[in-house]
Design an enzyme around this catalytic site. Structure first.
Site, short mmCIF file in Angstrom:
data_model
loop_
_atom_site.label_atom_id
_atom_site.label_comp_id
_atom_site.label_asym_id
_atom_site.label_seq_id
_atom_site.Cartn_x
_atom_site.Cartn_y
_atom_site.Cartn_z
N ARG A 1 0.88 -1.18 0.00
CA ARG A 1 0.00 0.00 0.00
C ARG A 1 0.91 1.22 0.00
O ARG A 1 1.68 1.44 0.95
CB ARG A 1 -0.92 0.01 1.23
N HIS B 1 -7.34 0.56 -6.47
CA HIS B 1 -7.58 -0.29 -5.28
C HIS B 1 -8.28 -1.57 -5.75
O HIS B 1 -9.44 -1.82 -5.43
CB HIS B 1 -8.42 0.48 -4.26
N GLN C 1 -10.29 -4.20 -3.55
CA GLN C 1 -11.60 -3.78 -3.07
C GLN C 1 -12.69 -4.07 -4.11
O GLN C 1 -13.78 -4.49 -3.76
CB GLN C 1 -11.57 -2.28 -2.72
N ASP D 1 -17.16 7.02 -1.98
CA ASP D 1 -15.93 6.96 -1.17
C ASP D 1 -15.67 8.37 -0.62
O ASP D 1 -16.32 9.34 -1.05
CB ASP D 1 -14.77 6.47 -2.07
N CYS E 1 -16.20 1.40 0.49
CA CYS E 1 -15.02 0.60 0.88
C CYS E 1 -14.65 0.80 2.34
O CYS E 1 -13.99 -0.05 2.93
CB CYS E 1 -13.85 0.94 -0.04
N ARG F 1 -13.56 -8.81 2.23
CA ARG F 1 -12.15 -8.58 1.87
C ARG F 1 -11.35 -9.84 2.18
O ARG F 1 -10.48 -10.25 1.41
CB ARG F 1 -11.56 -7.39 2.66
N1 NVA Z 1 -9.92 6.55 -1.58
C1 NVA Z 1 -9.60 6.13 -0.23
C2 NVA Z 1 -9.80 4.66 -0.07
C3 NVA Z 1 -9.50 4.12 1.31
C4 NVA Z 1 -9.64 2.64 1.41
C5 NVA Z 1 -8.16 6.51 0.05
O1 NVA Z 1 -7.31 6.32 -0.81
O2 NVA Z 1 -7.89 7.02 1.15
N1 CP Z 2 -11.20 -0.32 2.39
C1 CP Z 2 -9.94 -0.37 2.83
O1 CP Z 2 -9.01 -0.61 2.07
O2 CP Z 2 -9.81 -0.15 4.16
P1 CP Z 2 -8.44 0.10 4.95
O3 CP Z 2 -7.93 1.44 4.54
O4 CP Z 2 -8.86 0.07 6.40
O5 CP Z 2 -7.48 -0.99 4.61
#
Ligand code: NVA
Ligand code: CP
Length: 301
Positions: free
Chosen positions: A102, A129, A132, A220, A260, A288
């Site tokens: 990540r 992502h 997801q 989101d 998500c 997930r």
């Molecule tokens: N768009 C959000 C998704 C979090 C799972 C982010 O990147 O923070």
């Molecule tokens: N939806 C998701 O990826 O959650 P986290 O940021 O908690 O991993």
């Protein structure tokens, strides 16, 4: 050896295979039967951003499948002190059987994958992502059957999640209607690429137009991780993009709501929608674990 950096790294048939296996693996777990195809295998999980679901689902999934997961945060590894991505990829490839990352720039992930000799999984970048969306399709189909030819409405930022929904339209054959404020739409090149692969993706600035008759409504946060200082300006730009009871009433009566998570009640979604009867966000979060176990088995066993 395969990577999973975007949904387009796997074929539609492979995606179908992964979801079929995920369904089987989920039911085995619910029946209390062991499924341990990753005995003796280790997944390194590199996090340069926060996470609850991604970390817990990958770590638990590896454990349940007989393997082991290593949580590596950039702040406590040499990556955070500037060790080159290429070197880190080579070093980890010598010791572990897979890497989940990540990070911020999609290019960082790509660079890691280019220099790794074990499968690399995208656990979220600024660009995508994919885990997801694999999960969200799994969840939709668990509740409603095939998502092919169904209409998915995305209301909000043209962000990493939106981009993966766009790629998913190629993989899974749903129609995608995106509504974003002016200047916050998805990356045009991702939309064009998906269209050239046959996906039906439209982009508008009107949430009601996108949601009309949809089978699934999803959104989101307005400011993603790394955009925290844009929060105030984004709150203004996205003021008309809250999925509330009025917006979701334009969808089909049996439409599902997904997010998500984490969510900001009162911003991108109202409390009555996310906590209401059409919302499936808790099942979506649990899935997930199951969907990614299908993915881990495909890539690592
Ligand atoms: N768009 C959000 C998704 C979090 C799972 C982010 O990147 O923070
Ligand atoms: N939806 C998701 O990826 O959650 P986290 O940021 O908690 O991993």
């Amino acid at each position: 050896m395969r990577h999973f950096l975007t949904l387009l790294d796997i074929t539609p048939d492979e995606a179908r295979h992964i979801l079929k296996r995920a369904k089987k693996i989920k039911s085995k777990l619910k029946e209390g039967k062991a499924h341990r195809p990753l005995e003796g295998k280790t997944l390194a999980m590199i996090f340069e951003k926060a996470s609850t679901r991604t970390r817990v689902s990958f770590e638990t999934g590896m454990f349940q499948m007989g393997g082991h997961a290593l949580f590596l945060h950039s702040s406590t590894t040499q990556l955070g002190r500037g060790e080159p991505i290429e070197d880190s990829a080579r070093v980890l490839s010598g010791m572990v059987d897979g890497v989940m990352i990540r990070t911020f720039a999609h290019e960082t992930l790509q660079c890691f994958a280019d220099h790794a000799s074990v499968p690399v999984i995208n656990g979220l970048t600024d660009g995508n992502h994919p885990c997801q969306i694999l999960t969200d399709v799994f969840t939709y189909e668990e509740l409603r059957g095939s998502i092919e030819d169904k209409t998915v409405a995305w209301v909000g930022d043209g962000n990493n999640m939106a981009h993966s929904w766009i790629n998913g339209a190629v993989t899974f054959g749903y129609r995608l209607r995106i509504a974003s404020p002016e200047g916050y739409g998805p990356d045009e090149s991702i939309v064009m690429a998906a269209r050239s692969l046959g996906a039906d993706v439209s982009v508008t600035h009107d949430p009601l137009e996108a949601v009309a008759n949809a089978d699934l409504v999803t959104t989101d946060v307005w400011a993603s991780m790394g955009q925290e200082d844009e929060q105030a300006i984004r709150e203004k730009a996205f003021a008309d993009f809250c999925v509330d009871s009025r917006v979701i009433s334009y969808a089909k009566p049996d439409a599902l709501f997904m997010h998500c998570l984490p969510a900001h009640r009162g911003e991108e979604v109202s409390a009555d929608v996310i906590d209401g009867s059409q919302s499936v966000v808790w099942l979506e979060a649990e899935n997930r674990l199951h969907a990614q176990k299908g993915l881990l088995e495909f890539l690592m066993s």
